[in-house]
Design a protein around this motif. Structure first.
Motif, PDB file in Angstrom:
ATOM      1  N   PRO A   1       0.570  -1.201   0.061  1.00 13.93           N
ATOM      2  CA  PRO A   1      -0.122  -0.026  -0.048  1.00 13.93           C
ATOM      3  C   PRO A   1       0.764   1.352  -0.115  1.00 13.93           C
ATOM      4  CG  PRO A   1      -0.547  -1.540   1.702  1.00 13.93           C
ATOM      5  CD  PRO A   1       0.593  -2.024   1.151  1.00 13.93           C
ATOM      6  N   VAL A   2       0.343   2.210  -0.660  1.00 13.94           N
ATOM      7  CA  VAL A   2       1.093   3.532  -0.822  1.00 13.94           C
ATOM      8  C   VAL A   2       0.040   4.699  -0.607  1.00 13.94           C
ATOM      9  CG1 VAL A   2       2.990   2.959  -2.034  1.00 13.94           C
ATOM     10  CG2 VAL A   2       1.125   3.778  -3.160  1.00 13.94           C
ATOM     11  N   CYS A   3       0.399   5.823  -0.190  1.00 15.16           N
ATOM     12  CA  CYS A   3      -0.268   7.058  -0.275  1.00 15.16           C
ATOM     13  C   CYS A   3       0.536   8.024  -0.204  1.00 15.16           C
ATOM     14  CB  CYS A   3      -1.448   7.263   0.850  1.00 15.16           C
ATOM     15  SG  CYS A   3      -0.443   7.161   2.451  1.00 15.16           S
ATOM     16  N   SER A   4      -0.231   9.493  -0.591  1.00 17.00           N
ATOM     17  CA  SER A   4       0.748  10.604  -0.414  1.00 17.00           C
ATOM     18  C   SER A   4       0.836  10.853   0.990  1.00 17.00           C
ATOM     19  CB  SER A   4      -0.155  11.963  -1.217  1.00 17.00           C
ATOM     20  OG  SER A   4      -1.492  12.121  -0.314  1.00 17.00           O
ATOM     21  N   PRO A   5       1.896  11.769   1.292  1.00 18.04           N
ATOM     22  CA  PRO A   5       2.149  12.054   2.673  1.00 18.04           C
ATOM     23  C   PRO A   5       1.082  12.994   3.388  1.00 18.04           C
ATOM     24  CG  PRO A   5       4.056  12.582   1.492  1.00 18.04           C
ATOM     25  CD  PRO A   5       3.138  12.208   0.577  1.00 18.04           C
ATOM     26  N   ALA A   6       0.370  13.726   2.618  1.00 16.35           N
ATOM     27  CA  ALA A   6      -0.845  14.552   3.172  1.00 16.35           C
ATOM     28  C   ALA A   6      -1.784  13.909   3.432  1.00 16.35           C
ATOM     29  CB  ALA A   6      -1.062  15.660   1.935  1.00 16.35           C
ATOM     30  N   TYR A   7      -2.084  12.815   3.006  1.00 18.05           N
ATOM     31  CA  TYR A   7      -3.302  12.085   3.153  1.00 18.05           C
ATOM     32  C   TYR A   7      -3.446  11.486   4.719  1.00 18.05           C
ATOM     33  CZ  TYR A   7      -7.003   8.463   2.981  1.00 18.05           C
ATOM     34  OH  TYR A   7      -8.105   7.638   3.298  1.00 18.05           O
ATOM     35  N   LEU A   8      -2.190  11.198   5.348  1.00 18.94           N
ATOM     36  CA  LEU A   8      -2.003  10.731   6.598  1.00 18.94           C
ATOM     37  C   LEU A   8      -1.324  11.774   7.426  1.00 18.94           C
ATOM     38  CD1 LEU A   8      -1.470   6.767   6.112  1.00 18.94           C
ATOM     39  CD2 LEU A   8      -3.669   7.927   6.720  1.00 18.94           C
ATOM     40  N   ASP A   9      -1.433  13.069   7.117  1.00 22.53           N
ATOM     41  CA  ASP A   9      -0.549  13.954   7.715  1.00 22.53           C
ATOM     42  C   ASP A   9      -0.935  14.070   9.202  1.00 22.53           C
ATOM     43  OD1 ASP A   9       1.070  16.044   8.243  1.00 22.53           O
ATOM     44  OD2 ASP A   9      -0.404  17.635   7.730  1.00 22.53           O
TER      45      ASP A   9
ATOM     46  N   GLY B   1      10.145  11.224  -2.033  1.00 18.51           N
ATOM     47  CA  GLY B   1       9.342  11.506  -0.818  1.00 18.51           C
ATOM     48  C   GLY B   1       7.935  12.129  -1.085  1.00 18.51           C
ATOM     49  N   THR B   2       7.272  11.776  -2.439  1.00 19.86           N
ATOM     50  CA  THR B   2       6.029  12.171  -2.627  1.00 19.86           C
ATOM     51  C   THR B   2       5.154  11.134  -2.512  1.00 19.86           C
ATOM     52  OG1 THR B   2       6.402  11.644  -5.070  1.00 19.86           O
ATOM     53  CG2 THR B   2       6.906  13.682  -4.419  1.00 19.86           C
ATOM     54  N   VAL B   3       5.773  10.032  -2.028  1.00 25.05           N
ATOM     55  CA  VAL B   3       4.693   8.734  -1.770  1.00 25.05           C
ATOM     56  C   VAL B   3       5.389   8.304  -0.228  1.00 25.05           C
ATOM     57  CG1 VAL B   3       4.210   6.613  -2.499  1.00 25.05           C
ATOM     58  CG2 VAL B   3       3.962   8.259  -3.994  1.00 25.05           C
ATOM     59  N   VAL B   4       4.378   7.598   0.264  1.00 26.66           N
ATOM     60  CA  VAL B   4       4.996   7.048   1.674  1.00 26.66           C
ATOM     61  C   VAL B   4       4.046   5.563   1.755  1.00 26.66           C
ATOM     62  CG1 VAL B   4       5.401   9.340   2.866  1.00 26.66           C
ATOM     63  CG2 VAL B   4       3.087   8.316   3.180  1.00 26.66           C
ATOM     64  N   ARG B   5       4.895   4.756   2.542  1.00 30.77           N
ATOM     65  CA  ARG B   5       4.199   3.515   2.845  1.00 30.77           C
ATOM     66  C   ARG B   5       3.776   3.357   4.305  1.00 30.77           C
ATOM     67  NH1 ARG B   5       8.233  -0.985   2.345  1.00 30.77           N
ATOM     68  NH2 ARG B   5       6.618  -2.410   2.853  1.00 30.77           N
ATOM     69  N   PRO B   6       2.155   3.569   4.153  1.00 30.06           N
ATOM     70  CA  PRO B   6       1.562   3.513   5.690  1.00 30.06           C
ATOM     71  C   PRO B   6       1.702   2.241   6.392  1.00 30.06           C
ATOM     72  CG  PRO B   6      -0.139   3.416   3.872  1.00 30.06           C
ATOM     73  CD  PRO B   6       1.293   3.493   3.027  1.00 30.06           C
ATOM     74  N   PHE B   7       1.856   1.125   5.819  1.00 30.14           N
ATOM     75  CA  PHE B   7       2.166  -0.084   6.512  1.00 30.14           C
ATOM     76  C   PHE B   7       3.319  -0.534   6.089  1.00 30.14           C
ATOM     77  CE2 PHE B   7      -2.434   0.637   5.524  1.00 30.14           C
ATOM     78  CZ  PHE B   7      -2.966   0.796   6.625  1.00 30.14           C
ATOM     79  N   GLU B   8       3.840  -1.850   6.969  1.00 30.96           N
ATOM     80  CA  GLU B   8       4.994  -2.315   6.617  1.00 30.96           C
ATOM     81  C   GLU B   8       4.795  -3.642   5.762  1.00 30.96           C
ATOM     82  OE1 GLU B   8       6.459  -3.259  10.594  1.00 30.96           O
ATOM     83  OE2 GLU B   8       7.879  -1.674  10.577  1.00 30.96           O
ATOM     84  N   GLU B   9       3.581  -4.261   5.972  1.00 37.04           N
ATOM     85  CA  GLU B   9       3.397  -5.358   5.235  1.00 37.04           C
ATOM     86  C   GLU B   9       3.704  -5.258   3.681  1.00 37.04           C
ATOM     87  OE1 GLU B   9       1.423  -5.753   8.892  1.00 37.04           O
ATOM     88  OE2 GLU B   9       1.656  -3.987   7.555  1.00 37.04           O
ATOM     89  N   ARG B  10       4.091  -6.235   2.987  1.00 38.55           N
ATOM     90  CA  ARG B  10       4.365  -6.254   1.650  1.00 38.55           C
ATOM     91  C   ARG B  10       4.321  -7.764   1.175  1.00 38.55           C
ATOM     92  NH1 ARG B  10      10.139  -4.191   0.764  1.00 38.55           N
ATOM     93  NH2 ARG B  10       9.937  -3.110   2.603  1.00 38.55           N
ATOM     94  N   LEU B  11       3.757  -7.724  -0.033  1.00 41.19           N
ATOM     95  CA  LEU B  11       3.565  -8.924  -0.844  1.00 41.19           C
ATOM     96  C   LEU B  11       5.010  -9.260  -1.783  1.00 41.19           C
ATOM     97  CD1 LEU B  11       2.293 -11.689  -1.303  1.00 41.19           C
ATOM     98  CD2 LEU B  11       0.500 -10.431  -3.187  1.00 41.19           C
TER      99      LEU B  11
END
Length: 275
Positions: free
Chosen positions: A145-153, A233-243
């Protein structure tokens, strides 16, 4: 009839016989015969137009194939997302190393089995329909999962997976579903979590990624297509889990074609970049 017989090297009688057979097969008359003359009817005129367009398409395709072969270009076919996000930012490195080898990149969302043009090498997700090609190299990939930093500011990352249900999910759904869905991503990692039905569905991966960049929600992304955004840095990973997908991507080569000059160099470069 005379002109047709001259062009095909047949007798007028043979041409006339073929026309009659065609009319019987179609179940309608194409020509009207009167006073020792032959006149084209409306059905014949319309059918002639369709046949003419079809033959013209064959001629154009033949010309394009000859030009591709004669041009000496190495044609690399890529899935749209890998071509856009992974290949194009790196291709200048190949040109610097091999300035005398021209490469033409074509992209498509269709699997190789549905390709209508010739190519020398192809980059595609492993497991998709490959048609009459051989798999010559595989490379790993990851989905997370990925999202923008602002989404989970304001929130501390990484989040617990329980937090997923409270987020707006972005879905990439196609037919057939040969991309990893949220449900499949959770199931393949053994995560027992029922996600809600809320979210936004996209039939285009680039559109979903753009929506994610604009802060619309959380998307599942393939590492090879999102690495540049993570590094910037325009995208962050909100969770550590990965497939992890050990054989996520593959390089294919068609069978029955003469290998063009430069193909082996491009293949070795792709192997190095993918490894």
């Amino acid at each position: 009839m005379t002109r047709a017989s001259e062009e095909l090297g047949l007798t007028q009688a043979a041409i006339s016989k073929q026309i009659k057979s065609l009319e019987q097969n179609l179940g309608t008359r194409l020509f009207e015969r009167r006073n020792r003359a032959v006149h084209l009817m409306d059905h014949g005129r319309e059918f002639g137009r369709v046949v003419s367009e079809a033959l013209n398409s064959v001629a154009v395709a033949s010309r394009d194939l000859r030009q591709q072969h004669e041009s000496g270009e190495v044609v690399l076919r890529s899935q749209l997302c890998e071509g856009l996000y992974w290949l194009m930012p790196r291709l200048s490195g190949f040109y610097q190393k091999y300035p005398d080898i021209p490469v033409r990149v074509t992209v498509s969302t269709k699997p190789l089995a549905e390709s209508e043009e010739r190519f020398d090498l192809a980059l595609q997700t492993s497991g998709r329909q490959q048609g009459d090609t051989k798999q010559i190299f595989t490379a790993s990939d990851e989905v997370f999962p990925v999202c923008s930093p602002a989404y989970l500011d304001g929130e501390t990352l990484p989040l617990s997976m329980d937090r997923l249900n409270g987020l707006h999910l972005l879905h990439h759904k196609v037919e057939p579903q040969d991309w990893v869905s949220w449900e499949a991503w959770l199931a393949r990692q053994g995560i027992d979590l029922q996600i809600g039905t809320d979210g936004t569905v996209f039939d285009s991966y680039p559109m979903m990624i753009q929506a994610m960049l604009e802060g619309h929600g959380v998307a599942l992304a393939w590492r090879r297509t999102i690495d540049s955004y993570l590094n910037a840095g325009t995208v962050v990973r909100p969770f550590e889990e990965r497939l992890c997908l050990p054989d996520g991507l593959s390089i294919y080569q068609p069978t029955g074609w003469q290998v063009r000059h430069g193909t082996s160099e491009l293949l070795e470069w792709l192997k190095l970049e993918l490894s």
